[in-house]
Design an enzyme around this catalytic site. Structure first.
Site, PDB file in Angstrom:
ATOM      1  N   GLY A 239     168.919  66.857 123.461  1.00 50.79           N
ATOM      2  CA  GLY A 239     168.624  67.238 122.085  1.00 50.79           C
ATOM      3  C   GLY A 239     167.391  68.104 122.005  1.00 50.79           C
ATOM      4  CG  ASP A 240     164.864  70.917 118.853  1.00 49.55           C
ATOM      5  OD1 ASP A 240     163.795  70.800 119.481  1.00 49.55           O
ATOM      6  OD2 ASP A 240     165.039  71.757 117.956  1.00 49.55           O
ATOM      7  CG  HIS A 259     151.199  76.286 124.221  1.00 52.27           C
ATOM      8  ND1 HIS A 259     150.676  77.014 125.273  1.00 52.27           N
ATOM      9  CD2 HIS A 259     152.492  76.037 124.547  1.00 52.27           C
ATOM     10  CE1 HIS A 259     151.610  77.193 126.188  1.00 52.27           C
ATOM     11  NE2 HIS A 259     152.707  76.614 125.774  1.00 52.27           N
TER      12      HIS A 259
END
Length: 354
Positions: A239-240, A259
């Site tokens: 998944g993300d 970042h």
């Protein structure tokens, strides 16, 4: 055999050059970076693995024109990457050795990622990013970096390999430096091929791990975790990692992901971690930390890469403290790691009544 590591290296733009010459040497950095990238791409360092070779022999081995290859080698040798011997042959130096595919400290894919293809092209649009705030990468390619990676499979391979090259060294240093044995479940968000999580689990035989990554990366992680002997203690979540934050972790690891995002997106990720981890979970954020002042630090230059390639940025310690605070964490300490990385260790701020 490699050239003497103590041999003097003539870097351009010395302190006794006139100021305008020093500026020119900085502005002309491509004169150094591009020959090194070409030599890395051609596999010249690997071709020199068994010892010095003549330029003509090297050119035949790597499929290049001898004259042009020799000029790139001469340029690289002038800054300590490769060395020309008295007999005209070339050999590896310690720096050139890091361009070998099989080197334990290989940075070959980093060199290729930064100096060829999409990420090189994005720097030609940096001024537009500064003027408008748009991602230079998106201006150059018509789509954001991570969307481009989904489409450009070849470059994605270089990008992901580059991300993994520096993780091994960091993982080996981090595992004995910070005691993770007290955390029953380690959750690594965006953990790549599992090198960091797997190394920590090897040092913590009683702990279990959870790794969240994109589906095609999860399969590579399964292989690497098996090689490290910890796949049976790791749950893989496809998944993300910015959206999928498993609950119940005792320690959450986020390496070089935040970042890539602006403050709003990074804050949303951190708040998801705060909710998922509850009142007792520790957070370990691995990033570069921008120091104050005019002195050189890699973080100040990596920050320009973030400006060019996506909406991300590097942050100073006070900026991290403020961002973590808004997400419900208190920054406890910053531990220097493999340069230029640091580990920001944070704990949840207990809610009233919590």
């Amino acid at each position: 055999m490699t050239a003497d590591a103590s041999a003097p290296i003539g870097l351009p733009g010395g302190p006794y050059d006139p100021p305008h010459v020093r500026v020119l040497s900085l502005a002309a950095a491509k004169w150094v970076s591009q020959p090194i990238a070409v030599l890395a791409s051609l596999g010249v360092a690997d071709a020199l693995g068994d010892g010095p070779r003549a330029v003509e022999d090297l050119a035949a081995a790597v499929g290049a024109r001898p004259g042009a290859l020799g000029r790139c080698l001469r340029a690289a040798a002038s800054v300590g990457v490769f060395a020309e011997r008295e007999d005209g042959t070339y050999e590896l130096t310690p720096m050139a050795g890091s361009l070998r595919v099989d080197a334990p400290d290989s940075i070959r894919n980093w060199v290729l990622m930064l100096n060829q293809g999409p990420m090189w092209d994005s720097f030609g649009k940096l001024e537009e990013a500064v003027r408008t705030g748009r991602s230079a990468f998106e201006v150059a390619h018509g789509r954001p970096l991570f969307e481009h990676l989904d489409k450009d499979v070849e470059f994605r391979g270089v990008y992901e390999s580059a991300m993994g090259e520096l993780t091994s060294e960091l993982a080996g240093e981090l595992a004995p430096a910070i005691d993770f044995s007290g955390y029953g479940t380690l959750v690594d968000l965006g953990g790549g091929d599992g090198e960091l999580l797997g190394t920590l689990l090897r040092h913590c035989p009683e702990s279990r791990g959870v790794l969240v990554e994109r589906p095609h990366v999860v399969e590579r992680a399964r292989v690497r975790l098996a090689e490290l002997g910890v796949v049976d203690r790791t749950r893989l979540v496809a998944g993300d990692a910015t959206e999928e934050v498993p609950s119940g972790g005792d320690a959450y690891l986020i390496k070089n992901m935040l970042h890539c995002f602006d403050d709003a997106t990074a804050l949303a990720v951190l708040r998801r971690v705060r909710e998922a981890g509850g009142e007792d979970a520790r957070l370990f954020v691995i990033e570069v930390v921008v120091p104050p002042g005019n002195g050189f630090h890699w973080a100040k230059l990596i920050d320009i890469e973030m400006l060019a390639d996506n909406d991300g940025r590097e942050r100073g310690e006070d900026e991290w403290r403020e961002l973590l605070g808004r997400a419900g964490f208190e920054l406890e300490r910053v531990v220097p790691a493999t340069p230029p990385q640091s580990v920001l260790i944070a704990r949840p701020v207990r809610r009233v009544g919590g």
